[in-house]
Every structure is written in C-alpha cells, then in structure tokens.
Design a protein around this motif. Structure first.
Motif, PDB file in Angstrom:
ATOM      1  N   MET A 167       0.493  -1.590  -0.363  1.00 46.17           N
ATOM      2  CA  MET A 167       0.076  -0.152   0.366  1.00 46.17           C
ATOM      3  C   MET A 167       0.599   0.719   0.133  1.00 46.17           C
ATOM      4  N   GLU A 168       0.629   2.586  -1.112  1.00 44.50           N
ATOM      5  CA  GLU A 168       1.741   3.253  -1.032  1.00 44.50           C
ATOM      6  C   GLU A 168       1.267   4.864  -0.181  1.00 44.50           C
ATOM      7  N   LYS A 169       1.992   4.853   0.912  1.00 42.24           N
ATOM      8  CA  LYS A 169       0.742   6.096   1.731  1.00 42.24           C
ATOM      9  C   LYS A 169       1.201   7.348   1.773  1.00 42.24           C
ATOM     10  N   ILE A 170       0.729   8.113   1.839  1.00 45.86           N
ATOM     11  CA  ILE A 170       0.008   9.265   1.514  1.00 45.86           C
ATOM     12  C   ILE A 170       1.835  10.289   2.261  1.00 45.86           C
ATOM     13  N   LYS A 171       2.423  10.990   1.042  1.00 42.31           N
ATOM     14  CA  LYS A 171       2.981  11.951   1.943  1.00 42.31           C
ATOM     15  C   LYS A 171       2.983  13.092   1.945  1.00 42.31           C
ATOM     16  N   VAL A 172       3.021  13.551   3.057  1.00 46.12           N
ATOM     17  CA  VAL A 172       1.974  14.807   4.120  1.00 46.12           C
ATOM     18  C   VAL A 172       3.582  15.251   4.449  1.00 46.12           C
ATOM     19  N   LEU A 173       3.769  16.908   4.601  1.00 44.65           N
ATOM     20  CA  LEU A 173       4.485  17.856   5.275  1.00 44.65           C
ATOM     21  C   LEU A 173       3.362  18.440   6.030  1.00 44.65           C
ATOM     22  N   ILE A 174       4.092  18.413   7.215  1.00 45.07           N
ATOM     23  CA  ILE A 174       3.332  19.711   7.941  1.00 45.07           C
ATOM     24  C   ILE A 174       4.260  20.782   8.365  1.00 45.07           C
ATOM     25  N   VAL A 175       3.379  22.364   8.320  1.00 44.00           N
ATOM     26  CA  VAL A 175       4.333  23.567   8.304  1.00 44.00           C
ATOM     27  C   VAL A 175       3.686  23.977   9.393  1.00 44.00           C
ATOM     28  N   ASP A 176       3.862  25.126  10.302  1.00 40.44           N
ATOM     29  CA  ASP A 176       3.505  25.675  11.469  1.00 40.44           C
ATOM     30  C   ASP A 176       4.468  26.094  11.992  1.00 40.44           C
ATOM     31  N   ALA A 200       6.671  24.395  17.238  1.00 37.79           N
ATOM     32  CA  ALA A 200       7.067  23.231  17.451  1.00 37.79           C
ATOM     33  C   ALA A 200       6.093  22.018  18.143  1.00 37.79           C
ATOM     34  N   PHE A 201       5.595  22.499  18.826  1.00 41.93           N
ATOM     35  CA  PHE A 201       4.761  21.555  19.368  1.00 41.93           C
ATOM     36  C   PHE A 201       3.128  21.398  18.956  1.00 41.93           C
ATOM     37  N   MET A 202       2.702  22.496  18.198  1.00 43.41           N
ATOM     38  CA  MET A 202       2.035  22.307  16.881  1.00 43.41           C
ATOM     39  C   MET A 202       2.479  21.169  16.031  1.00 43.41           C
ATOM     40  N   ARG A 203       3.246  21.488  15.533  1.00 41.58           N
ATOM     41  CA  ARG A 203       4.378  20.461  14.445  1.00 41.58           C
ATOM     42  C   ARG A 203       3.692  18.999  15.403  1.00 41.58           C
ATOM     43  N   LYS A 204       4.540  19.048  15.996  1.00 45.87           N
ATOM     44  CA  LYS A 204       4.395  17.836  16.368  1.00 45.87           C
ATOM     45  C   LYS A 204       3.249  17.236  16.687  1.00 45.87           C
ATOM     46  N   PHE A 206      -0.706  13.167  15.268  1.00 45.90           N
ATOM     47  CA  PHE A 206      -2.382  12.281  15.282  1.00 45.90           C
ATOM     48  C   PHE A 206      -2.177  11.999  13.618  1.00 45.90           C
ATOM     49  N   LEU A 207      -1.479  11.931  12.681  1.00 45.87           N
ATOM     50  CA  LEU A 207      -1.310  12.177  11.053  1.00 45.87           C
ATOM     51  C   LEU A 207      -1.430  10.411  11.357  1.00 45.87           C
ATOM     52  N   SER A 208       0.282   9.964  12.018  1.00 46.49           N
ATOM     53  CA  SER A 208       1.217   8.974  12.115  1.00 46.49           C
ATOM     54  C   SER A 208       0.256   7.633  12.854  1.00 46.49           C
ATOM     55  N   GLU A 209      -0.742   7.912  12.995  1.00 44.64           N
ATOM     56  CA  GLU A 209      -1.650   7.441  13.658  1.00 44.64           C
ATOM     57  C   GLU A 209      -2.155   6.270  12.220  1.00 44.64           C
ATOM     58  N   HIS A 210      -2.575   7.171  11.483  1.00 42.48           N
ATOM     59  CA  HIS A 210      -2.691   6.571  10.666  1.00 42.48           C
ATOM     60  C   HIS A 210      -2.224   5.981   9.363  1.00 42.48           C
ATOM     61  N   PRO A 211      -2.596   4.333   9.377  1.00 43.23           N
ATOM     62  CA  PRO A 211      -1.504   3.540   8.430  1.00 43.23           C
ATOM     63  C   PRO A 211      -1.491   3.649   6.903  1.00 43.23           C
ATOM     64  N   LEU A 226      -5.695  20.717  20.647  1.00 44.88           N
ATOM     65  CA  LEU A 226      -6.543  20.345  18.915  1.00 44.88           C
ATOM     66  C   LEU A 226      -6.678  18.667  18.921  1.00 44.88           C
ATOM     67  N   HIS A 227      -6.640  17.694  19.512  1.00 43.91           N
ATOM     68  CA  HIS A 227      -7.890  16.663  19.615  1.00 43.91           C
ATOM     69  C   HIS A 227      -9.073  16.563  19.412  1.00 43.91           C
ATOM     70  N   LYS A 228      -9.298  17.493  19.724  1.00 41.85           N
ATOM     71  CA  LYS A 228     -11.008  17.562  19.277  1.00 41.85           C
ATOM     72  C   LYS A 228     -11.215  17.614  17.916  1.00 41.85           C
ATOM     73  N   VAL A 229     -10.527  18.650  17.067  1.00 36.16           N
ATOM     74  CA  VAL A 229     -10.504  18.227  15.603  1.00 36.16           C
ATOM     75  C   VAL A 229      -9.398  16.718  15.215  1.00 36.16           C
ATOM     76  N   LYS A 230      -8.747  15.703  15.760  1.00 34.89           N
ATOM     77  CA  LYS A 230      -8.020  15.060  15.102  1.00 34.89           C
ATOM     78  C   LYS A 230      -8.569  14.384  13.436  1.00 34.89           C
ATOM     79  N   GLU A 231      -9.786  13.526  14.392  1.00 35.77           N
ATOM     80  CA  GLU A 231     -11.152  13.139  13.236  1.00 35.77           C
ATOM     81  C   GLU A 231     -10.540  13.361  12.244  1.00 35.77           C
ATOM     82  N   GLU A 232     -11.038  14.962  12.181  1.00 38.10           N
ATOM     83  CA  GLU A 232     -11.843  15.965  10.722  1.00 38.10           C
ATOM     84  C   GLU A 232     -10.499  15.832  10.114  1.00 38.10           C
ATOM     85  N   LEU A 233      -9.465  16.324  10.566  1.00 36.71           N
ATOM     86  CA  LEU A 233      -8.062  16.217  10.394  1.00 36.71           C
ATOM     87  C   LEU A 233      -7.607  15.383   9.479  1.00 36.71           C
ATOM     88  N   ILE A 234      -7.543  13.915  10.231  1.00 35.17           N
ATOM     89  CA  ILE A 234      -7.455  13.056   9.136  1.00 35.17           C
ATOM     90  C   ILE A 234      -7.966  12.658   8.022  1.00 35.17           C
TER      91      ILE A 234
END
Length: 367
Positions: A1-10, A13-17, A22-27, A116-124
């Motif tokens: 399965m080819e994974k979606i390559k994501v770049l995070i811009v913020d 440092a706290f928000m980036r982490k 959050f996103l890393s939890e998704h396979p 931010l966990h409140k919108v975790k699923e929405e973000l994913i």
C-alpha cells in the motif's frame, strides 16, 4: 500500500509535533517532513514532493496565504489550511480557499491549540480527502473548462445506491412551471469556490429564494456569506432563526446549525436548530432537503455540488417522493471531490449533471 506523503507547516514546534503524532497514527500516512514558515515550506515542497501539505495561516517570515499563492503557482499540491476562528482568521480562510486550498481545519482555541485532539478525526479525514482532490480544478480559481451538460446516462457505471425510490408520477411530482419555486444547494469540500461560480451568476430579481448548506464550522459561514454578497448582484446572508424567506436572497446555514423551513401564515421562515449532527454534519444537506420536501406549494430545484461523502442523497430521495423537483449534480470534471455528487447520481434521481460553470444557467432555466 502506497502511503500518502504529508508535509506539516507550522511556526509552533508544539503544533508540528501534535499534528505529526495525530497523522502518524493512520496507516495510510507518512510524514515526510515539517517546515517552520511559508518560505521554508516552499523549499521543502520542492525537495520532498509531498502528496498533501497541512499549513497554518498565521506564520512569521511568510504567512500561509502568501505561501499558498506561491505553492499553487510554482509547485501545485493539495493544501489543507489550519486557521483560527477569529473574524480575521475566518476571512483569511475564505481567501485561502479562493487561492486554491483543498480544505481547512478550524483550530479549536487559537494559534497553539492544546485541545487540537477535538478535531483530530476531522484533520485525518481532510488530509485523506485532499490526497484525492482534483488538483487541476484547485488550480483554476476562475476556471475556463467548457460549460457543458453531461448526460446522466454517461454516469451509468456509477453503482446505484439502494434506496426505497418508488417515485409516483402523481400530479404533485410533475414539474409545474407556474408554481412558486425554492432553490436548495448542498456542498462541502471545494464548495466556497463552486458557490462563487453559481451565486455570482444569479440576478438580484431572482423569483425564488436560495437555501445553502455548506459544511463549515461556526464562525466561517458569515465570512463566506459576506464575501459572496460583495461579489454578487443577488443578496447573500447568513441565515437567522425565525426570519421570513424572501425571493432574490441567498440564505447560508450558519456553521453548527441545521437549516430547516417552516410555514408562517402564507410565508416561509427559517428554522435553525442544534439537533444531532447527521453523518457527522451540522448543518446537513439531508436535513435541509428533508425539511423542504414537506412544503406542498412549491416546486424545488435541488443542487448537489463538490464534497466528500454522501450528504444530500437521502434527502434527495425524500424531495423526489413528495413533490415536483429538478435535481442537478456537479460533474466529476469540475468537482474538487466527486463524493456528494456521485452519491446523488447513484440514486438515479438526478435530472442533469453539469460542469460548475453551467449550474446557474440550469437553475435559471427552471425558475
């Protein structure tokens, strides 16, 4: 399965982490890098070639809006913006969507959202959806795609959805050109630009009211209404509970509220409520369509445009069961995400499939 390559811009440092965790939890996701500001983002996009970028709007050196314009011009990629819910944040978000952002997430509590966990699923979900976005259309804020009507038969390979769709051709379900009209539009991902295409082409003396459900959180729909009002001949406003519906006005459901319609004497009025979300949405297109289906003295024009999921298709079935309805769906060619229109077409109750530039013309034909 080819994974979606994501770049995070913020810039935080706290928000980036947090976003990375959050996103890393998704396979299906692979975080290939992070950037501290817009300038850094442009450099990293060129080097790393991500499939999707998440980007904060408010950053030093080069903010998200400026970076987005550069990205869409130089290295186009689907971008999901992260925005604050302030008035300025909402206005900038609407601009970002015009500049080519695939979608946006509202931060629950300001720049550094500890919750931010409140919108975790929405973000994913929005990153997943953005990875399938129609990039060609994202690049066209003012598209020149040929305006065409596409035969519904051309979509015959779309698997029909199983609904109880026994629609009787009684006198009440046959189109009546002289009956009062009501226009209902539902949309989600990519909707603000699709709405701009449609609403700016409607005349100020339109002999019908227009009800709109655009999936957006509270605080953003008012900015969307204000922007569309400034660009359109027809009056556009955020709907208010209890107000009498007038012809020649577009009413946009406020984020966080379902939009329903009730009879008040010989007039119609807006009813807003916060009953349970439907399929994760409030406002929901299904809820609006179902409410409108109960009106007996109106012929209805139902429009379903770009968006993820299937909101609107069940409501379309109810509309078609209970009165005269013309249904228009946006084509796959111009949809940013061909989810909602595809689900509507699969009901086999859509009368026309149109490129977004032709939808207003089709509405006016029926009005």
């Amino acid at each position: 399965m080819e994974k979606i390559k994501v770049l995070i811009v913020d810039d935080s440092a706290f928000m980036r982490k947090l976003i990375q965790d959050f996103l890393s939890e998704h396979p299906k996701m692979n975080i290939i890098g992070t950037a501290r500001n817009g300038e850094d983002a442009i450099k990293k996009i060129k080097e790393l070639k991500p499939d999707v970028v998440t980007m904060d709007i408010e950053m030093p050196v080069m903010n998200g809006l400026e970076a987005l314009k550069r990205i869409m011009k130089e290295h186009p990629v689907p971008v999901v913006m992260l925005s604050s819910t302030t008035k300025e944040g909402a206005e900038n978000t609407i601009l970002a969507v015009q500049y080519g952002a695939a979608d946006f997430i509202a931060k629950p509590s300001g720049a550094i959202s500890l919750d931010l966990h409140k919108v975790k699923e929405e973000l994913i979900q929005k990153v997943l959806s953005a990875s399938h976005a129609n990039l060609k259309q994202l690049l066209k804020s003012h598209t020149n795609v040929k305006s065409t009507t596409i035969s519904v038969r051309d979509y015959s390979k779309i698997e029909p959805r199983v609904f109880d769709t026994k629609i009787s051709q009684s006198s009440s379900t046959i189109w009546n050109a002289t009956q009062k009209k009501l226009i209902c539009i539902g949309t989600s991902t990519g909707g603000p630009r699709a709405l701009q295409h449609v609403i700016t082409k409607l005349p100020k003396n339109l002999q019908a009211a227009v009800l709109v459900v655009q999936h957006m959180p509270a605080g953003f729909t008012k900015s969307l209404a204000n922007r569309l009002d400034s660009l359109s001949e027809i009056s556009v406003k955020e709907a208010e509970d209890g107000e009498i519906i007038k012809k020649g006005t577009v009413y946009i459901a406020p984020g966080g509220y379902h939009l329903k319609v009730i009879n008040v004497g010989t007039s119609l009025a807006i009813k807003l409520d916060q009953t349970d979300a439907r399929n994760g949405h409030r406002p929901s297109v299904d809820v609006m369509f179902e409410s409108v289906s109960e009106l007996r003295d109106y012929s209805k024009i139902a429009v379903i445009m770009t968006g993820m999921g299937a909101d609107g298709s069940k409501g379309l079935v109810e509309l078609k069961k209970h009165g005269a309805v013309k249904a228009i769906a946006e084509s796959s060619e111009t949809s940013i995400v061909f989810g909602m229109p595809k689900a509507a077409i699969a009901t086999q109750l859509v009368d026309e499939v149109k490129n977004v530039e032709s939808i207003a013309e089709s509405i006016l034909k029926y009005v």
